[in-house]
Design a protein around this motif. Structure first.
Motif, PDB file in Angstrom:
ATOM      1  N   CYS A  99      11.282 -42.403  26.055  1.00 14.34           N
ATOM      2  CA  CYS A  99      10.251 -41.593  25.390  1.00 14.34           C
ATOM      3  C   CYS A  99       9.725 -40.517  26.329  1.00 14.34           C
ATOM      4  CB  CYS A  99       9.113 -42.486  24.903  1.00 14.34           C
ATOM      5  SG  CYS A  99       9.559 -43.548  23.504  1.00 14.34           S
ATOM      6  N   LEU A 100       9.562 -40.843  27.602  1.00  8.76           N
ATOM      7  CA  LEU A 100       9.115 -39.845  28.576  1.00  8.76           C
ATOM      8  C   LEU A 100      10.137 -38.717  28.710  1.00  8.76           C
ATOM      9  CD1 LEU A 100       7.677 -42.254  31.274  1.00  8.76           C
ATOM     10  CD2 LEU A 100       6.369 -40.474  30.091  1.00  8.76           C
ATOM     11  N   ARG A 101      11.406 -39.052  28.722  1.00  9.08           N
ATOM     12  CA  ARG A 101      12.443 -38.006  28.799  1.00  9.08           C
ATOM     13  C   ARG A 101      12.442 -37.134  27.548  1.00  9.08           C
ATOM     14  NH1 ARG A 101      15.229 -42.330  31.403  1.00  9.08           N
ATOM     15  NH2 ARG A 101      16.039 -43.072  29.411  1.00  9.08           N
ATOM     16  N   ARG A 102      12.276 -37.749  26.400  1.00  9.10           N
ATOM     17  CA  ARG A 102      12.336 -37.009  25.137  1.00  9.10           C
ATOM     18  C   ARG A 102      11.134 -36.089  24.940  1.00  9.10           C
ATOM     19  NH1 ARG A 102      12.828 -41.583  20.835  1.00  9.10           N
ATOM     20  NH2 ARG A 102      12.409 -39.823  19.444  1.00  9.10           N
ATOM     21  N   MET A 103       9.948 -36.525  25.346  1.00 11.84           N
ATOM     22  CA  MET A 103       8.735 -35.785  25.017  1.00 11.84           C
ATOM     23  C   MET A 103       8.414 -34.683  26.015  1.00 11.84           C
ATOM     24  SD  MET A 103       8.267 -37.222  22.221  1.00 11.84           S
ATOM     25  CE  MET A 103       6.735 -36.524  21.634  1.00 11.84           C
ATOM     26  N   GLY A 163       3.438 -49.794  33.176  1.00 12.71           N
ATOM     27  CA  GLY A 163       3.500 -48.532  32.443  1.00 12.71           C
ATOM     28  C   GLY A 163       3.027 -47.371  33.287  1.00 12.71           C
ATOM     29  N   ALA A 164       1.956 -47.601  34.073  1.00 14.63           N
ATOM     30  CA  ALA A 164       1.468 -46.560  34.985  1.00 14.63           C
ATOM     31  C   ALA A 164       2.540 -46.196  35.992  1.00 14.63           C
ATOM     32  CB  ALA A 164       0.220 -47.048  35.708  1.00 14.63           C
ATOM     33  N   ARG A 165       3.207 -47.204  36.551  1.00 15.29           N
ATOM     34  CA  ARG A 165       4.255 -46.956  37.532  1.00 15.29           C
ATOM     35  C   ARG A 165       5.398 -46.149  36.914  1.00 15.29           C
ATOM     36  NH1 ARG A 165       5.637 -51.906  38.445  1.00 15.29           N
ATOM     37  NH2 ARG A 165       3.895 -52.261  39.872  1.00 15.29           N
ATOM     38  N   THR A 166       5.764 -46.480  35.671  1.00 19.68           N
ATOM     39  CA  THR A 166       6.846 -45.758  34.998  1.00 19.68           C
ATOM     40  C   THR A 166       6.462 -44.307  34.738  1.00 19.68           C
ATOM     41  OG1 THR A 166       7.648 -47.785  33.943  1.00 19.68           O
ATOM     42  CG2 THR A 166       8.281 -45.701  32.923  1.00 19.68           C
ATOM     43  N   LYS A 167       5.253 -44.085  34.238  1.00 26.17           N
ATOM     44  CA  LYS A 167       4.804 -42.714  33.971  1.00 26.17           C
ATOM     45  C   LYS A 167       4.729 -41.902  35.255  1.00 26.17           C
ATOM     46  CE  LYS A 167       2.087 -43.602  29.779  1.00 26.17           C
ATOM     47  NZ  LYS A 167       0.738 -43.563  29.166  1.00 26.17           N
ATOM     48  N   LEU A 168       4.092 -42.447  36.267  1.00 23.50           N
ATOM     49  CA  LEU A 168       3.957 -41.712  37.526  1.00 23.50           C
ATOM     50  C   LEU A 168       5.311 -41.486  38.176  1.00 23.50           C
ATOM     51  CD1 LEU A 168       0.789 -43.490  38.963  1.00 23.50           C
ATOM     52  CD2 LEU A 168       0.906 -41.205  37.955  1.00 23.50           C
ATOM     53  N   GLY A 169       6.190 -42.463  38.097  1.00 17.70           N
ATOM     54  CA  GLY A 169       7.522 -42.300  38.669  1.00 17.70           C
ATOM     55  C   GLY A 169       8.301 -41.198  37.988  1.00 17.70           C
ATOM     56  N   HIS A 170       8.149 -41.083  36.685  1.00 17.55           N
ATOM     57  CA  HIS A 170       8.846 -40.028  35.940  1.00 17.55           C
ATOM     58  C   HIS A 170       8.445 -38.645  36.428  1.00 17.55           C
ATOM     59  CE1 HIS A 170      10.833 -38.149  32.475  1.00 17.55           C
ATOM     60  NE2 HIS A 170       9.759 -37.395  32.358  1.00 17.55           N
ATOM     61  N   LEU A 192       7.802 -51.398  27.533  1.00 18.55           N
ATOM     62  CA  LEU A 192       8.280 -50.938  28.841  1.00 18.55           C
ATOM     63  C   LEU A 192       9.766 -50.566  28.811  1.00 18.55           C
ATOM     64  CD1 LEU A 192       6.389 -53.452  31.158  1.00 18.55           C
ATOM     65  CD2 LEU A 192       5.864 -51.033  30.780  1.00 18.55           C
ATOM     66  N   GLN A 193      10.521 -51.189  27.924  1.00 14.83           N
ATOM     67  CA  GLN A 193      11.926 -50.809  27.758  1.00 14.83           C
ATOM     68  C   GLN A 193      12.059 -49.441  27.100  1.00 14.83           C
ATOM     69  OE1 GLN A 193      13.409 -54.127  25.498  1.00 14.83           O
ATOM     70  NE2 GLN A 193      13.833 -55.378  27.319  1.00 14.83           N
ATOM     71  N   LEU A 194      11.157 -49.134  26.178  1.00 11.82           N
ATOM     72  CA  LEU A 194      11.216 -47.879  25.430  1.00 11.82           C
ATOM     73  C   LEU A 194      10.625 -46.692  26.182  1.00 11.82           C
ATOM     74  CD1 LEU A 194      10.078 -49.252  21.958  1.00 11.82           C
ATOM     75  CD2 LEU A 194      12.365 -48.383  22.496  1.00 11.82           C
ATOM     76  N   LEU A 195       9.661 -46.951  27.059  1.00 16.72           N
ATOM     77  CA  LEU A 195       8.878 -45.880  27.662  1.00 16.72           C
ATOM     78  C   LEU A 195       9.706 -44.857  28.439  1.00 16.72           C
ATOM     79  CD1 LEU A 195       6.103 -44.643  28.132  1.00 16.72           C
ATOM     80  CD2 LEU A 195       5.767 -46.245  30.036  1.00 16.72           C
TER      81      LEU A 195
END
Length: 224
Positions: free
Chosen positions: A82-86, A119-126, A76-79
């Motif tokens: 990684c979302l910004r980079r990919m 993780g779902a919250r982080t992805k959707l928030g991004h 969760l710290q890395l995600l």
């Protein structure tokens, strides 16, 4: 009585560009100081708990709840980075369909995903989707997707105080496992070929409706 519609995340709502996979495969090495194992782990349609178990086994990390939580914290710290980079994207038709569904009082929209809840919250928030889904089932506790489906249905029941039609529950997903878990709770299925499975592969599992992507959402609205 409301219609309940559950969405999968990866390959259905969005493509993360492999951010989740990158974060997980980096996390196992960082959290436990092990080198990459070079072993292919299947990700498509599976729960994060099952993927994490397989990563631990492949890297010789003892399976324990303490190690699981250690992995999750690192992942969760890395995600976010990684979302910004990919540089992934929301998939075609998703925003339009969500707007249409959430503008109808007789529809309730939730999640049915193998992702960890955080993780779902982080992805959707991004991708600006975090506030769209008030309930759901997640991959924190189960190795099998069918159990996540049962959790999602229970969450819908609680959120709606039981005020939904059990014959009008839909799952929207992009893998055969999405179709399988929908059937385990007696739900109908819209399968979309926006993930790693082709229309032909998905058709072999007999979804109720099959679309190339959600830009054809009007056909789904006619079904419900």
């Amino acid at each position: 009585m409301r219609t309940v519609i559950f969405f999968d995340i990866d390959g259905t709502l969005l493509r993360s560009g492999g951010a989740g996979k990158l974060a997980m495969e980096t996390a196992i090495c960082q959290a436990f100081g092990v080198p990459p194992a070079g072993v292919r782990i299947p990700y498509s349609g599976r729960t994060d708990r099952a993927i994490i178990r397989d990563l631990m086994q492949a890297h010789g990390v003892p399976l324990s709840e303490e190690n699981f939580q250690r992995f999750v914290q690192t992942y969760l710290q890395l995600l976010p980075d990684c979302l910004r980079r990919m540089q992934g994207r929301v998939l075609p038709g998703v925003l339009e369909l969500l707007d249409r569904l959430q503008g109808q009082e007789n529809c309730a929209v939730g999640l049915l995903t193998g992702n960890l809840r955080s993780g779902a919250r982080t992805k959707l928030g991004h991708f600006g989707l975090a506030e769209r889904f008030p309930f759901g089932g997640f991959g924190d506790h189960h190795y099998e997707r069918d159990w996540v489906a049962r959790d999602a249905l229970a969450a819908a029941y609680t959120y709606l105080n039981g005020q939904y039609d059990p014959n009008r529950v839909w799952v929207i997903g992009d893998t055969p496992l999405d179709i399988q878990c929908a059937r385990s709770i007696g739900a109908r299925v819209l399968a979309v070929a926006t993930g790693t499975h082709s229309l032909e592969e998905l058709a072999a599992h007999h979804p109720d409706l099959l679309l190339p992507d959600l830009s054809h959402y009007q056909l789904f609205l006619e079904h419900i």
